[in-house]
Motif scaffolding. Sequence first.
Motif, mmCIF file in Angstrom:
data_model
loop_
_atom_site.group_PDB
_atom_site.id
_atom_site.type_symbol
_atom_site.label_atom_id
_atom_site.label_comp_id
_atom_site.label_asym_id
_atom_site.label_seq_id
_atom_site.Cartn_x
_atom_site.Cartn_y
_atom_site.Cartn_z
ATOM 1 N N MET A 187 115.381 31.159 4.405
ATOM 2 C CA MET A 187 116.283 32.313 3.624
ATOM 3 C C MET A 187 115.484 33.578 3.461
ATOM 4 N N PHE A 188 114.361 33.587 2.708
ATOM 5 C CA PHE A 188 113.808 34.591 2.196
ATOM 6 C C PHE A 188 113.432 35.662 3.129
ATOM 7 N N ILE A 189 113.047 35.104 4.519
ATOM 8 C CA ILE A 189 112.658 36.147 5.478
ATOM 9 C C ILE A 189 113.757 36.376 6.328
ATOM 10 N N LEU A 190 114.435 35.297 6.971
ATOM 11 C CA LEU A 190 115.689 35.607 7.908
ATOM 12 C C LEU A 190 116.818 36.301 7.381
ATOM 13 N N ALA A 191 117.073 36.180 6.051
ATOM 14 C CA ALA A 191 118.125 36.678 5.297
ATOM 15 C C ALA A 191 117.786 37.929 4.700
ATOM 16 N N GLY A 192 116.770 38.414 4.708
ATOM 17 C CA GLY A 192 116.562 39.875 4.432
ATOM 18 C C GLY A 192 115.977 39.836 2.923
ATOM 19 N N GLN A 205 113.685 39.547 14.347
ATOM 20 C CA GLN A 205 115.085 40.306 14.139
ATOM 21 C C GLN A 205 115.929 39.418 15.155
ATOM 22 N N GLN A 206 115.094 39.076 16.423
ATOM 23 C CA GLN A 206 116.017 38.580 17.131
ATOM 24 C C GLN A 206 116.184 36.962 16.773
ATOM 25 N N ILE A 207 115.521 36.436 16.163
ATOM 26 C CA ILE A 207 115.642 35.032 15.692
ATOM 27 C C ILE A 207 116.737 35.100 14.810
ATOM 28 N N ALA A 208 116.621 36.089 13.541
ATOM 29 C CA ALA A 208 117.728 36.165 12.578
ATOM 30 C C ALA A 208 119.064 36.179 13.031
ATOM 31 N N THR A 211 120.724 33.230 13.767
ATOM 32 C CA THR A 211 120.748 32.141 12.618
ATOM 33 C C THR A 211 121.726 32.365 11.716
ATOM 34 N N PRO A 212 122.196 31.471 10.888
ATOM 35 C CA PRO A 212 123.265 31.954 10.070
ATOM 36 C C PRO A 212 122.757 32.501 8.709
ATOM 37 N N PHE A 213 121.200 32.544 8.690
ATOM 38 C CA PHE A 213 121.073 33.192 7.403
ATOM 39 C C PHE A 213 121.222 34.602 7.132
#
Lengths: 267, 261
Positions: A187-192, A205-208, A211-213
């Motif tokens: 959450m911390f990384i992929l949700a921004g 960014q591509q992973i994010a 993902t739902p985050f």
Amino acid sequence: MQGLLEIYRANLRINWIVQFQYRVALMIWMLWLVLEPIIYLSVWSSVARSQGGAVGGFTPRDFAAYYITVMVVMHFTQIWHMWEYDYIVRQGLMSARLMRPLHPIHTDATQNISYKVMMLIVIIPAVILLTLLFRPTFSTELWAALAFIPAVTLAGVLAFILGWCVAMAAFWTTRIIAINEVYFVMMFILAGQFAPLDLLPRFVQQIAAVTPFRYIIAFPVELAIGRLTVEQTLNNFAAQMVWIAVALFLLRFIWKASVRRYTAFGG
Amino acid sequence: MNYLKLIRMYFKLGILNELEYRANFYVQIFQTMLGLLVALGGLSVIFGHTETLNGWVSSELLAVVGVYFLIGGSIRLVIQPSMARFMEDVRMGTLDFTLIKPEDAQFLISIRQIQIWKIVDVFVGLGVMGIALAQLGASIGLGQALNFMIALLAGSAIVYSFWLILATCSFWFVRIDNILVIFESMYEAGRWPVGIYPGWLQFTLTFLVPIAFAVTVPAEAMTGRLTPTTILGAVALAAAMLTISRLFWRTGIRHYSGASA
């Protein structure tokens, strides 16, 4: 449906009163909620200044807008059920919850909603204070500001359902802390929460994006600070809905399997 | 020498207690590694965008991360669990059992509970500091190493006194464990040099919740950016805090009358 509304209203009232007893604990939650965005706002503002005023199109004031909005969205998408379920399942308290003629998720949902509404008393002054301290610049058009409301609502729904799926891990293992921590790191990384996703390496960014985050924090925030076009906004809304549908499906599935596994311990 | 013996004994006790729950060790390793991964990943993203962060280059920030893990680990290893147990004892009235022991009560309550697996954080902190030192090159002289040790000791003393003062408050207000959580969440801010924060927050992190002295100042000493005034200030503050917390503790203990009687 009528009956469910009635139950929600009653539960909301109870929760409101119960939570009011724990004022100090609530203040501490708040401190954390305000502090984390300030930390990363300061870090990235420093980076922007050392790069001659802007990094990746963000000036310190743009970062201020970003992180103040992150704080607001984090508030509306907060979940803590995964910590609770660890305790509830281990102590055998789940039995009482299962006896009720209502899916336990409704109890948690009302608790969640009443907390978020009640804490607006603190969030609103915090936003005003941070706005005065950090002077953010928003380049938001009216449509984006209006679209922010459904975006953050759906984000809250998505975060809640996903969080509840994660909480179900408590039925399977007693080492739920490790699972929770992985969830919150993602959450911390992929949700921004750490940085605007645009500043992260391309592969992250591509992973994010898959993902739902991203749709829990980054999307509503980018929308609110005016960095999305109409088309991008619609795409993000679509992805948000898809993820809610997926999460709901997962929830039904995991819940059924988990309850079947449950054995009460203790008295 | 008696004190050293007691410390050794409590450590042994902590280890024996925890050996029952060996899986916790792996959970701890996992948590520490995850934390380290996030910290290092964060640094690499930031230094992908810039060469210096408020004057600190990447290997210097690595030193900050190392000190952050080292101090945070030490707090969670001894201070935090001991203080938490002390406050529980005040609430339950079981502090009496400690008070009747023929040793200094402040010393006993400060080292009584060891969460041994947190030692992983301490070792990781030392390791990261070692790597940072290697990157910084052999430019570190004896004076700098000495400065670093002094700053680290002063910082630890300040943090310890701060915790003791807060915990002592439980003689008057029974439920204050929440206040200790404030330190936990504020400590997160110490991951970065306090110089990057706006003035009011720097002030808070220096004097109200003394995280700057615990992490930033030792890291400054290690990277050779410490002025003699700062180090003198840190030592003076450490001495003052130790004295004040001691006096406050004695006032508090006089106030204590047992809860069960």
